[in-house]
Design a protein around this motif. Structure first.
Motif, PDB file in Angstrom:
ATOM      1  N   ILE A 197       2.401   8.022  33.850  1.00 12.79           N
ATOM      2  CA  ILE A 197       2.857   7.424  34.788  1.00 12.79           C
ATOM      3  C   ILE A 197       4.332   7.171  34.394  1.00 12.79           C
ATOM      4  O   ILE A 197       5.115   7.245  35.405  1.00 12.79           O
ATOM      5  N   GLU A 198       4.557   7.078  33.035  1.00 14.44           N
ATOM      6  CA  GLU A 198       6.202   7.109  32.749  1.00 14.44           C
ATOM      7  C   GLU A 198       6.068   7.892  31.654  1.00 14.44           C
ATOM      8  O   GLU A 198       5.363   8.531  31.082  1.00 14.44           O
ATOM      9  N   ARG A 199       7.349   8.760  31.594  1.00 11.42           N
ATOM     10  CA  ARG A 199       7.829   9.767  30.584  1.00 11.42           C
ATOM     11  C   ARG A 199       9.072   9.136  29.799  1.00 11.42           C
ATOM     12  O   ARG A 199      10.035   8.692  30.499  1.00 11.42           O
ATOM     13  N   LEU A 200       8.743   9.086  28.622  1.00  9.34           N
ATOM     14  CA  LEU A 200       9.758   9.048  27.497  1.00  9.34           C
ATOM     15  C   LEU A 200      10.861  10.148  27.392  1.00  9.34           C
ATOM     16  O   LEU A 200      10.526  11.118  27.084  1.00  9.34           O
ATOM     17  N   ASP A 201      12.064   9.899  27.933  1.00  9.64           N
ATOM     18  CA  ASP A 201      13.233  10.849  28.069  1.00  9.64           C
ATOM     19  C   ASP A 201      14.011  10.838  26.859  1.00  9.64           C
ATOM     20  O   ASP A 201      14.186   9.744  26.412  1.00  9.64           O
ATOM     21  N   ILE A 202      14.954  11.792  26.908  1.00  5.31           N
ATOM     22  CA  ILE A 202      15.607  11.880  25.627  1.00  5.31           C
ATOM     23  C   ILE A 202      16.562  10.891  25.918  1.00  5.31           C
ATOM     24  O   ILE A 202      17.349  10.139  24.865  1.00  5.31           O
ATOM     25  N   MET A 246      -4.246  -1.231  34.792  1.00  2.60           N
ATOM     26  CA  MET A 246      -4.005  -2.250  33.718  1.00  2.60           C
ATOM     27  C   MET A 246      -2.657  -2.164  33.533  1.00  2.60           C
ATOM     28  O   MET A 246      -1.717  -2.906  33.145  1.00  2.60           O
ATOM     29  N   ALA A 247      -2.081  -0.718  33.784  1.00  2.00           N
ATOM     30  CA  ALA A 247      -0.688  -0.599  33.259  1.00  2.00           C
ATOM     31  C   ALA A 247       0.277  -0.877  34.016  1.00  2.00           C
ATOM     32  O   ALA A 247       1.494  -1.222  33.781  1.00  2.00           O
ATOM     33  N   VAL A 248      -0.084  -1.534  35.216  1.00  2.00           N
ATOM     34  CA  VAL A 248       0.818  -2.188  36.261  1.00  2.00           C
ATOM     35  C   VAL A 248       0.722  -3.648  36.308  1.00  2.00           C
ATOM     36  O   VAL A 248       1.128  -4.267  37.079  1.00  2.00           O
ATOM     37  N   ASP A 249      -0.373  -4.187  35.571  1.00  2.00           N
ATOM     38  CA  ASP A 249      -0.535  -5.582  35.540  1.00  2.00           C
ATOM     39  C   ASP A 249       0.395  -6.346  34.328  1.00  2.00           C
ATOM     40  O   ASP A 249      -0.182  -6.120  33.257  1.00  2.00           O
ATOM     41  N   GLU A 250       1.258  -7.098  34.749  1.00  2.00           N
ATOM     42  CA  GLU A 250       2.199  -7.541  33.858  1.00  2.00           C
ATOM     43  C   GLU A 250       1.249  -8.601  32.942  1.00  2.00           C
ATOM     44  O   GLU A 250       1.423  -8.724  31.572  1.00  2.00           O
ATOM     45  N   ASP A 251       0.334  -9.447  33.157  1.00  2.00           N
ATOM     46  CA  ASP A 251      -0.407 -10.266  32.443  1.00  2.00           C
ATOM     47  C   ASP A 251      -1.264  -9.367  31.441  1.00  2.00           C
ATOM     48  O   ASP A 251      -1.475 -10.007  30.184  1.00  2.00           O
ATOM     49  N   LYS A 252      -1.702  -8.287  31.654  1.00  2.00           N
ATOM     50  CA  LYS A 252      -2.495  -7.436  30.894  1.00  2.00           C
ATOM     51  C   LYS A 252      -1.722  -6.978  29.923  1.00  2.00           C
ATOM     52  O   LYS A 252      -2.228  -6.715  28.685  1.00  2.00           O
ATOM     53  N   ILE A 253      -0.616  -6.509  30.194  1.00  2.00           N
ATOM     54  CA  ILE A 253       0.438  -5.843  29.085  1.00  2.00           C
ATOM     55  C   ILE A 253       0.941  -6.838  28.414  1.00  2.00           C
ATOM     56  O   ILE A 253       0.781  -6.667  27.157  1.00  2.00           O
ATOM     57  N   ALA A 254       1.051  -8.161  28.837  1.00  2.00           N
ATOM     58  CA  ALA A 254       1.584  -9.275  27.825  1.00  2.00           C
ATOM     59  C   ALA A 254       0.605  -9.591  26.867  1.00  2.00           C
ATOM     60  O   ALA A 254       0.695  -9.772  25.719  1.00  2.00           O
ATOM     61  N   ARG A 255      -0.711  -9.338  27.302  1.00  2.00           N
ATOM     62  CA  ARG A 255      -1.731  -9.976  26.420  1.00  2.00           C
ATOM     63  C   ARG A 255      -1.934  -8.612  25.338  1.00  2.00           C
ATOM     64  O   ARG A 255      -2.272  -8.828  24.308  1.00  2.00           O
ATOM     65  N   LEU A 256      -1.768  -7.372  25.877  1.00  2.00           N
ATOM     66  CA  LEU A 256      -1.652  -6.282  24.853  1.00  2.00           C
ATOM     67  C   LEU A 256      -0.578  -6.238  23.693  1.00  2.00           C
ATOM     68  O   LEU A 256      -0.939  -6.197  22.625  1.00  2.00           O
ATOM     69  N   GLN A 257       0.397  -6.736  24.370  1.00  2.00           N
ATOM     70  CA  GLN A 257       1.746  -6.938  23.287  1.00  2.00           C
ATOM     71  C   GLN A 257       1.390  -7.972  22.481  1.00  2.00           C
ATOM     72  O   GLN A 257       1.647  -7.884  21.276  1.00  2.00           O
TER      73      GLN A 257
END
Length: 625
Positions: A344-349, A451-462
């Motif tokens: 979904i996202e790519r880490l770029d140089i 989950m990747a676009v759910d801010e609450d779930k990402i906050a819980r993961l972090q």
């Protein structure tokens, strides 16, 4: 000739003079769609909540994290022992990631593992014991070795199971799970399931180019004190050592004359085992196709045959190594690069160079962007040395296929950012995050893409990762060119992997651009920019035909720039309507034209910006072919 020895203290290794050095092609296999397999879902041999594929350190981290979250987890892989490159590959020196203040960025499970070793360089037998203990101590975690993936089973775009084959007896086994984490070499499960990916350097127009493979070898009888004292006195700030590691001997190794034309050697990275025994990472094997069993076997055999001459050179030229003897080689090649998925996202140089902080970051890295040679003729490159950068959770989530995360060096990294993010500590950080994410996904009845676009779930993961010791304390660091008027041009050229600042970040953006350097830059950028702009050249532009080659100026001027770009227009077959626009540099926007008007000699940053605007001008014609 046959050589049998115990290299790692845990496995015996046989090298035969023939191509059959590898068992099976680990990248073969076919996707099985729901309804096409010869079994029903109810016929799976085992059902788990989470299955992790791959016995590498990244997979172990994912499985342990999942089990500690209370999920019934199966760790499965084709190797005999856990540990991957740190055991079977003999890679016993860790590529560490610190920020400028010296804080370890890769904490959590990696730090738990690391602090049980002897140091940055370690005994591979110790690593094996630690990995086995980490697995054994988790009640919710079971593991199976020597099971080779054959086919994924899909249902409505989601992985629901895998079919494996036992390497001991050939029996096929069927495993179901609610979530899968792919930590295998080359993201084999993801690729077979239909996840899009790039091969090697494909994103910069070099689809058949991969970083060189390496065969780690073992030497006995090293005089550690003598070698260490030499490095401490050689005056080079980038060489050195301690009681476990040595790195350097660049001058001594540059005089080596390789016997096989495809083999190359760089400075020695030496990791101590026990006593006077060491493992060495220095032997490069470019042009190994990581997807081809025959190529991998051939590369391994070429490297093995080269060692007779290389060891003799080391014995005669490297202080502290005058009495060494070859004691063994690693069980498998160190493959640095194969495929990177489209996430979904790519880490770029540019994300790495500019220290980008992603809102969904699950870890950080800072290892120098180290691009090992991609062919015998190519150089080894250190593009720059980042202070830190963040790893986004969305880089683990495939664009297509649900129920799956990909961790390690095959996550969604651009080929140049991969030069840093590929290292094992960063991979273990992503593995731990994936294991925790599996639990959160199941608890919330969300697939990973939701989950990747759910801010609450990402906050819980972090929050959960931080509670387990992860380092997510972001510091703002400036970066070279941050305030430059030509920042977009810098990003364009850097995105093609064409800015090489080295370990000391010597970018020189405001220095005059050497004319000869610009010629090479233009020729290479024309090839590498194809994927970015969506064009493909009929033939590679390797040497632009421009007049007055013998009378070129030392530094790039507007006049020499005009002649070079005009020559490129002719070689590219662009229309005559472009002639005046290019020769008179009319394609530059007002700001760029105004900034370069006062000085005849162009700086590097001005050259980068002008090249970006030149490409934006000619791309429509190139795309229309």
């Amino acid at each position: 000739m046959l050589l049998l020895f115990a290299l790692l203290g845990v496995v015996s290794i046989i090298i035969a003079a023939g191509p059959a050095l590898l068992e099976g092609d680990i990248f073969n296999g076919n996707t099985v769609k729901a309804g096409e397999a010869d079994f029903e879902a109810a016929e799976f041999d085992e059902k788990h909540e989470i299955i992790v594929l791959g016995l590498d350190p990244e997979g172990i981290a994912a499985a342990v994290a999942s089990a500690r979250s209370g999920r019934e987890t199966l760790l499965i892989g084709e190797r005999r022992q856990p540990g991957g490159l740190m055991v079977q590959g003999g890679l016993n020196t860790i590529d560490m990631n610190f920020n400028p203040e010296g804080d370890l960025l890769t904490q959590g499970l990696f730090a738990e593992f690391y602090h049980q070793l002897e140091g940055i360089s370690f005994n591979t037998s110790t690593a094996l014991r630690v990995f086995r203990r980490m697995i054994r101590e988790e009640e919710k975690l079971s593991w199976i070795n020597q099971e080779e993936l054959q086919e994924p089973v899909l249902e409505d775009g989601r992985i629901v199971g895998i079919i494996t084959e036992n390497k001991r007896d050939g029996e096929r086994n069927y495993y179901a799970a609610e979530r899968f984490i792919d930590a295998s070499q080359g993201a084999r499960l993801a690729a077979q399931a239909g996840v899009p990916y790039i091969r090697g350097m494909e994103d910069i127009g070099l689809s058949d180019n991969f970083q060189a493979a390496t065969l780690v070898f073992q030497l006995d009888n090293v005089n550690w004190h003598e070698a260490l004292e030499h490095l401490r006195a050689d005056g080079d700030p980038h060489t050195g050592g301690d009681h476990r590691s040595l790195w350097g001997f660049w001058d001594e190794m540059q005089t080596y004359e390789n016997r096989h034309p495809d083999i190359r050697v760089r400075g020695l990275n030496v990791g101590r085992q026990s006593g006077d025994r060491v493992l060495i990472n220095a032997l490069q094997i470019p042009d190994v196709d990581p997807f081809c069993q025959e190529s991998r076997a051939e590369g391994r055999l070429k490297a093995f045959r080269e060692l007779e001459y290389l060891v003799e050179h080391i014995r005669e030229n490297v202080p502290g190594f005058s009495e060494v003897e070859l004691a063994g080689i690693a069980e498998e090649l160190y493959i640095r690069q194969d495929r990177q998925i489209e996430g979904i996202e790519r880490l770029d140089i540019n994300d790495a160079r500019e220290h980008r902080v992603f809102d969904d970051m699950i870890g950080m890295g800072s290892y120098p962007v180290d691009i090992q040679r991609t062919s015998p003729e190519a150089p080894n490159l250190v593009l720059f040395n980042p202070a830190q950068y963040s790893i986004p959770f969305q880089a683990l989530v495939p664009e297509e296929i649900d129920g799956l995360l990909v961790v390690g060096k095959s996550a969604s990294y651009g080929s140049q950012a991969h030069g840093s993010a590929r290292v094992i500590p960063v991979g273990m950080v992503s593995g731990e995050a994936a294991g925790v994410a599996g639990d959160i996904s199941l608890s919330g009845d969300l697939n990973f893409r939701e989950m990747a676009v759910d801010e609450d779930k990402i906050a819980r993961l972090q929050s959960e990762l931080i509670s387990r010791g992860a380092y997510l304390d972001w510091e703002d660091y400036s970066f070279a060119g941050e305030e430059s008027w030509a920042l977009e041009g810098i990003r364009f050229i850097n995105g093609l992997g064409l800015i090489q600042a080295g370990y000391d970040n010597e970018f020189g953006f405001e220095e005059p651009m050497p004319d000869s350097e610009f010629v090479s830059l233009l020729e290479t950028a024309l090839i590498r920019a194809g994927p970015k702009f969506g064009y493909e050249l009929d033939e590679k532009i390797e040497n632009i035909n421009f007049p007055g080659k013998e009378d070129r100026p030392e530094h790039l001027t507007k006049a020499s720039l005009s002649s070079l770009l005009s020559a490129a227009r002719v070689d590219l077959g662009l229309s005559s309507s472009m002639e005046k626009v290019i020769s008179e540099l009319l394609f530059m926007d007002r700001d760029t034209a105004a900034r370069v008007a006062e000085n005849d000699v162009l700086t590097r940053q001005a050259s980068y910006q002008i090249l970006l605007e030149f490409f934006e001008t000619i791309v429509p014609e190139l795309q229309g072919r």
